[in-house]
Design an enzyme around this catalytic site. Structure first.
Site, short mmCIF file in Angstrom:
data_model
loop_
_atom_site.label_atom_id
_atom_site.label_comp_id
_atom_site.label_asym_id
_atom_site.label_seq_id
_atom_site.Cartn_x
_atom_site.Cartn_y
_atom_site.Cartn_z
N HIS A 72 -26.68 -38.40 -105.79
CA HIS A 72 -28.05 -38.55 -105.27
C HIS A 72 -28.89 -39.33 -106.27
O HIS A 72 -29.04 -38.93 -107.41
CB HIS A 72 -28.68 -37.17 -105.03
CG HIS A 72 -28.24 -36.56 -103.73
ND1 HIS A 72 -29.07 -35.80 -102.95
CD2 HIS A 72 -27.07 -36.62 -103.07
CE1 HIS A 72 -28.42 -35.41 -101.86
NE2 HIS A 72 -27.20 -35.89 -101.92
N TYR A 200 -38.21 -31.32 -101.37
CA TYR A 200 -38.99 -30.22 -101.94
C TYR A 200 -40.35 -30.25 -101.25
O TYR A 200 -41.11 -31.20 -101.42
CB TYR A 200 -39.16 -30.40 -103.45
CG TYR A 200 -37.89 -30.13 -104.23
CD1 TYR A 200 -37.63 -28.88 -104.78
CD2 TYR A 200 -36.92 -31.12 -104.41
CE1 TYR A 200 -36.47 -28.61 -105.50
CE2 TYR A 200 -35.75 -30.87 -105.13
CZ TYR A 200 -35.54 -29.61 -105.67
OH TYR A 200 -34.38 -29.37 -106.37
N PRO A 292 -35.09 -20.94 -109.25
CA PRO A 292 -34.17 -21.96 -108.74
C PRO A 292 -34.80 -23.33 -108.51
O PRO A 292 -34.08 -24.31 -108.33
CB PRO A 292 -33.68 -21.36 -107.41
CG PRO A 292 -34.74 -20.40 -107.00
CD PRO A 292 -35.33 -19.86 -108.27
N LYS A 296 -31.75 -25.50 -112.30
CA LYS A 296 -31.32 -25.61 -113.70
C LYS A 296 -30.35 -24.52 -114.16
O LYS A 296 -29.78 -24.62 -115.25
CB LYS A 296 -32.56 -25.58 -114.63
CG LYS A 296 -33.41 -26.82 -114.53
CD LYS A 296 -32.69 -28.01 -115.15
CE LYS A 296 -33.39 -29.32 -114.91
NZ LYS A 296 -32.52 -30.37 -114.38
N TYR A 384 -35.30 -33.65 -114.24
CA TYR A 384 -34.47 -33.22 -113.11
C TYR A 384 -33.01 -33.62 -113.32
O TYR A 384 -32.10 -32.83 -113.05
CB TYR A 384 -35.00 -33.84 -111.81
CG TYR A 384 -34.43 -33.20 -110.57
CD1 TYR A 384 -35.09 -32.15 -109.93
CD2 TYR A 384 -33.21 -33.62 -110.03
CE1 TYR A 384 -34.56 -31.54 -108.80
CE2 TYR A 384 -32.67 -33.03 -108.90
CZ TYR A 384 -33.35 -32.00 -108.29
OH TYR A 384 -32.81 -31.38 -107.18
#
Ligand code: APR
Ligand code: PHB
Length: 389
Positions: A72, A200, A292, A296, A384
Site C-alpha cells: 500500500h 481512516y 490499534p 503499531k 505510519y
C-alpha cells in the site's frame, strides 16, 4: 531441560525472536500457555511497517508475505464526506505491507518447524526464578508433568496478561497508562474491500476504519461505547452504522455480507519501564500496549525483537554484553515514539464523550492542516510506515 534463552510466549514476538536466535546458532525453548490452534485463531491488525517486512525476510519467514501481501502506497482519511490521501512514497519513500498478523504467526510457526525449534505448547503454572542471579530457570507443568528449564536469559514475550512483567519487582517497575473511553467493534467478512487503500474515517457519530486482509476478505471497525456488547450489534446494524460514518460515495459501493468474526476490543496505551531486569527482557505486548489506530502493536513487537535478538546473539556467541545493557533504553526510545503516534491518531479521529466544542475544533484544525500541508502529511507517513530501528 537446558537452553540458552527461554522464551515465554509463542505469539509473534516470541516466535520471531526464537527464529532470529536459532538462525544465529543460539538455542531457545519457547514456552506457550495455549495450543497452536488457539494462538492461530486470534485475529489482530494487518499492516506491516517496512522494517517489519525486512525483519520477517531476514528471519526466512517472508516468502508467503511477499507472494500474498498487498503493498500500500498510501491511505485515505475522511471527515464526513471530505476525503484526502496520505501518500507514503511521497512522504516517507516507502510503502507498508497489508498482511494479517495471524498469517505472520502461521508463517513463523512454519519457519520454526523447518529449523526443528523447540516450542512447548499448553504449558501451565509458568513461573520465573532467580532472574537477578547468574542461573535463572523457568518451571511449568505440561500435560500433568512438572518441567524445569534452565537458561542463561529469559525473554518475556507473553503479552499484556503474562507472568513476565509482574516478575519485575514493583519497587523497580514504573507503569504508564491511558485508558480511552470507548472500544473498537471489528468485523471480518468475506467481501471485497470497499477501497484499494485503508480509510481512516472521522465522523460525528464516531470513528470508523475500512481495512482488508485480501482482495476477497475485508476488515472493518467502528468506535463503540465500552458498555456495548457484541450481541448488541447484529450484522445489519453494524453495516448501517459503518455506512453512515464512511463518505457517502464510499458507503454507496460497500459490499456487505455475514460477519465471519466480530469482537469488541478496548483501547489502551501502556508502557512498562524498564524493559530489562537482571536476566529478564520484556518484549512486545508484555511491555507495552498501543491503541490499534495506526496498527503499531505487532510492529513495535518486531522492533523490540530486532534490538533484543542482536543483543542476545552478541551475548551468547561472543560474550559481548553491551547490547543487553543497552536494550531497555534503546527499545523504550522507539516505543515512546510509537506511543505518541498512536495516541495522536486516536485523539485526532475519535469522538470523545467528554470533548468540548473546543477540542472538536482542535481535531478539525489538525485534519485541515494535514489536508493542506505536504509537510504534515509527510510526518504522518514517516510515522505510519515506521520510524527506523
Ligand atoms: N505462559 C506462557 N505463555 C503465555 C503466558 C504464560 N503465563 N501468558 C500469555 N502467554 C502467551 C499467550 O498465550 C500468547 O500466545 O504469550 C503470547 C503473547 O502473544 P501476544 O499477546 O500476541 O503478544 P506479542 O507476541 O507481544 O505480540 C505483539 O501482536 O498479538 C499481537 O496485540 C498484539 O499486536 C500485538 C503484537
Ligand atoms: C486491521 O486491518 O485490522 C487494521 C488496520 C489498520 C489499523 C488497525 C487495524 O490501524
Amino acid at each position: 531441560m537446558r537452553t540458552q534463552v527461554a522464551i515465554i510466549g509463542g505469539g509473534p514476538a516470541g516466535l520471531l525472536l526464537s527464529q532470529l536466535l536459532n538462525l544465529a546458532g543460539v538455542e531457545t525453548v519457547v514456552i506457550e500457555r495455549k495450543s497452536r490452534d488457539y494462538v492461530l485463531s486470534r485475529i489482530r491488525a494487518g499492516v506491516l511497517e517496512w522494517g517489519t517486512v525486512e525483519l520477517l525476510r531476514q528471519a526466512r519467514a517472508g516468502d508467503r508475505m511477499d507472494r500474498e501481501g498487498i503493498l500500500h502506497g498510501g491511505c485515505l482519511m475522511s471527515d464526513g464526506d471530505r476525503v484526502f490521501r496520505i501518500d507514503f512514497h511521497q512522504g516517507a519513500g516507502r510503502p507498508v505491507m497489508v498482511y494479517g498478523q495471524t498469517e505472520v504467526t502461521r508463517d513463523l510457526y512454519a519457519a520454526q518447524d523447518a529449523l526443528g525449534a523447540t516450542i512447548l505448547h499448553e504449558c501451565e503454572d509458568v513461573a520465573l526464578h532467580d532472574l537477578d542471579g547468574e542461573a535463572p530457570f523457568v518451571t511449568l507443568t505440561r500435560h500433568g508433568q512438572p518441567l524445569r528449564v534452565d537458561c542463561a536469559y529469559v525473554a518475556g514475550c507473553d503479552g499484556f496478561h503474562g507472568v513476565s512483567r509482574p516478575a519485575i519487582p514493583a519497587s523497580v517497575r514504573r507503569e504508564f497508562e491511558k485508558v480511552y473511553p470507548f472500544g473498537w467493534l471489528g468485523v471480518l467478512s468475506a467481501t471485497p474491500p470497499v477501497s484499494d487503500e485503508l480509510i481512516y474515517a472521522r465522523h460525528d457519530r464516531g470513528f470508523a476504519l475500512a481495512s482488508m486482509r485480501s482482495p476477497v476478505l475485508s476488515r472493518y471497525y467502528i468506535q463503540v461505547p465500552l458498555t456495548d456488547r457484541v450481541e448488541d450489534w447484529p450484522d445489519d446494524r453494524f453495516w448501517a452504522e459503518l455506512k453512515r460514518r464512511l463518505p457517502a460515495d464510499v458507503a454507496a459501493r460497500l459490499v456487505t455480507g455475514p460477519a465471519i468474526e466480530k469482537s469488541i476490543a478496548p483501547l489502551r496505551s501502556f508502557v512498562c519501564e524498564p524493559m530489562r531486569w537482571g536476566r529478564l527482557f520484556l518484549c512486545g505486548d508484555a511491555a507495552h500496549i498501543v491503541p490499534p489506530t495506526g496498527a503499531k502493536g505487532l510492529n513495535l513487537a518486531a522492533s523490540d525483537v530486532h534490538y533484543l535478538s542482536r543483543a542476545l546473539i552478541a551475548a551468547c556467541t561472543r560474550g559481548d554484553l553491551a547490547g543487553i545493557d543497552r536494550y531497555s533504553a534503546e527499545a523504550l526510545a522507539r516505543v515512546w515514539k510509537a506511543m505518541r503516534f498512536s495516541w495522536q491518531l486516536t485523539m485526532l479521529l475519535h469522538r470523545f464523550p467528554d470533548h468540548s466544542p473546543y477540542e472538536r475544533g482542535m481535531q478539525e484544525a489538525e485534519l485541515d492542516w494535514l489536508r493542506n500541508s505536504p509537510i504534515a502529511r509527510a510526518a504522518l507517513a514517516e510515522n505510519y510506515t515506521g520510524l527506523p530501528f
